[in-house]
Design an enzyme around this catalytic site. Structure first.
Site, PDB file in Angstrom:
ATOM      1  N   GLU A 150       1.760 -17.218  11.007  1.00  0.00           N
ATOM      2  CA  GLU A 150       0.862 -16.060  11.087  1.00  0.00           C
ATOM      3  C   GLU A 150      -0.606 -16.470  10.952  1.00  0.00           C
ATOM      4  OE1 GLU A 150       2.184 -13.464  11.998  1.00  0.00           O
ATOM      5  OE2 GLU A 150       4.234 -13.363  11.229  1.00  0.00           O
TER       6      GLU A 150
ATOM      7  N   HIS B 191       0.383 -11.346   2.819  1.00  0.00           N
ATOM      8  CA  HIS B 191       1.455 -10.700   3.576  1.00  0.00           C
ATOM      9  C   HIS B 191       2.763 -10.840   2.824  1.00  0.00           C
ATOM     10  CE1 HIS B 191       4.213  -9.469   6.635  1.00  0.00           C
ATOM     11  NE2 HIS B 191       4.621 -10.701   6.949  1.00  0.00           N
TER      12      HIS B 191
ATOM     13  N   HIS C 257       6.995  -9.047   2.353  1.00  0.00           N
ATOM     14  CA  HIS C 257       8.057  -8.202   2.907  1.00  0.00           C
ATOM     15  C   HIS C 257       8.430  -7.157   1.853  1.00  0.00           C
ATOM     16  CE1 HIS C 257       9.367 -11.561   5.930  1.00  0.00           C
ATOM     17  NE2 HIS C 257       8.138 -11.109   6.132  1.00  0.00           N
TER      18      HIS C 257
ATOM     19  N   GLU D 116      -2.746   7.417  -8.712  1.00  0.00           N
ATOM     20  CA  GLU D 116      -3.697   6.317  -8.618  1.00  0.00           C
ATOM     21  C   GLU D 116      -3.929   5.851  -7.183  1.00  0.00           C
ATOM     22  OE1 GLU D 116      -1.207   6.492 -10.686  1.00  0.00           O
ATOM     23  OE2 GLU D 116      -1.989   6.250 -12.723  1.00  0.00           O
TER      24      GLU D 116
ATOM     25  N   HIS E  70       8.741  -4.618   9.143  1.00  0.00           N
ATOM     26  CA  HIS E  70       8.484  -6.033   8.841  1.00  0.00           C
ATOM     27  C   HIS E  70       7.856  -6.239   7.465  1.00  0.00           C
ATOM     28  CE1 HIS E  70       7.061 -10.184  10.421  1.00  0.00           C
ATOM     29  NE2 HIS E  70       6.883 -10.154   9.117  1.00  0.00           N
TER      30      HIS E  70
END
Length: 276
Positions: A116, A140, A142, A170, A211
């Site tokens: 990525e 990133h 999952h 919040e 994803h």
């Protein structure tokens, strides 16, 4: 100073370990990058030696020319980063044109940065510009419950933002700009990176349908905190949906306006619609 004894490296490891503990990084899932500050570079400059030829980024990021990034490796498991750091992450430098990179530390035995990489660098370029240089972290993961929501909610920023805000007071304060949504695309490569970076112009949280989630922050705590807050709210929403009962009461648009006034944040009116 030894790279692995610096504060930024300790903070990097802290995120990887916490993310694993929360179940967000099965196998080689997820990736993390940090744009080193000039002080960071000065502290370890004697260890930043070219370890590879210049390699293509598959994206153009001219505003990141000559910058250094600490980044996780492709196919590497987050759970192994703290055990064998130099095998599972590394520091890369972007070239003068912003078209290529080279490895300057770590990523041993032929390892390469995360697949990525184009998304990370395109997002870093955008966030560096819109934050006047403050943003340094792209994360990133999952995130289980956020992924689940992308199967049952419309892939609409207005809808998903509003639900996440409602599940935890919040949230509207922590991410007042809302969340961006990228419909499912093949991960890795330039295309999904470009779509993500467009949303990073406006949002600090971008969800990849089916994803996972990308978060941006000026510090590791900020990026991780955004991820954790949004995922916790999604977990609450999944539990609410699982009761199969109609929601009887919730936070109203006017409640959100009052909240924004109290905490001195701006909540876009596009998210404050009357929802059935």
């Amino acid at each position: 100073m030894d790279i692995m004894k610096t504060k930024f490296f300790a903070d990097f490891l802290n995120v990887t370990e916490d993310g694993v503990g929360l179940g967000w990084h099965e196998r080689n899932g997820g990736n993390l990058s940090y744009r080193l500050s000039p002080d960071d570079v000065d502290e370890i400059r004697d260890q930043l030696l070219p370890k590879s030829e210049w390699l293509e980024i598959d994206a153009s990021v001219p505003d990141l020319k000559n910058e250094y990034f600490l980044i996780t490796g492709s196919g590497k498991f987050f759970r192994n980063i703290s055990i064998q750091p130099e095998e599972n992450c590394g520091i890369i430098q972007v070239d003068e044109a912003g078209e290529r990179y080279r490895i300057c530390w770590g990523l041993l035995n032929g390892a390469r940065p995360t697949s990525e990489l184009p998304t990370h660098l395109l997002n870093h370029e955008v966030k560096k510009r819109v934050s006047s240089g403050r943003n340094r972290v792209i994360y990133h993961a999952h995130t289980t419950n956020i992924i689940a929501l992308t199967f049952v909610l419309p892939l609409d920023s207005r809808v998903i933002t509003r639900y996440l805000w409602e599940m935890s007071t919040e949230c509207a304060v922590v991410f007042p700009d809302g969340v961006g949504i990228v419909p499912w695309m093949v991960p890795g490569g330039r295309s999904i990176g470009v779509e993500s970076s467009k949303l990073m112009e406006k949002f600090d949280i971008v969800i990849w349908a089916h994803h996972g989630t990308f978060c941006a922050g000026s510090t590791f705590d900020e990026a991780f905190g955004l991820m954790h807050t949004a995922e916790k709210s999604a977990e609450i929403l999944i539990k609410v949906f699982s009761t199969q009962r109609k929601i009887q009461q919730t936070i109203t648009p006017q409640d959100f306006r009052d909240l924004a006034e109290h905490f001195h944040v701006v909540l876009p009116e596009e998210f404050l619609y009357d929802r059935d």
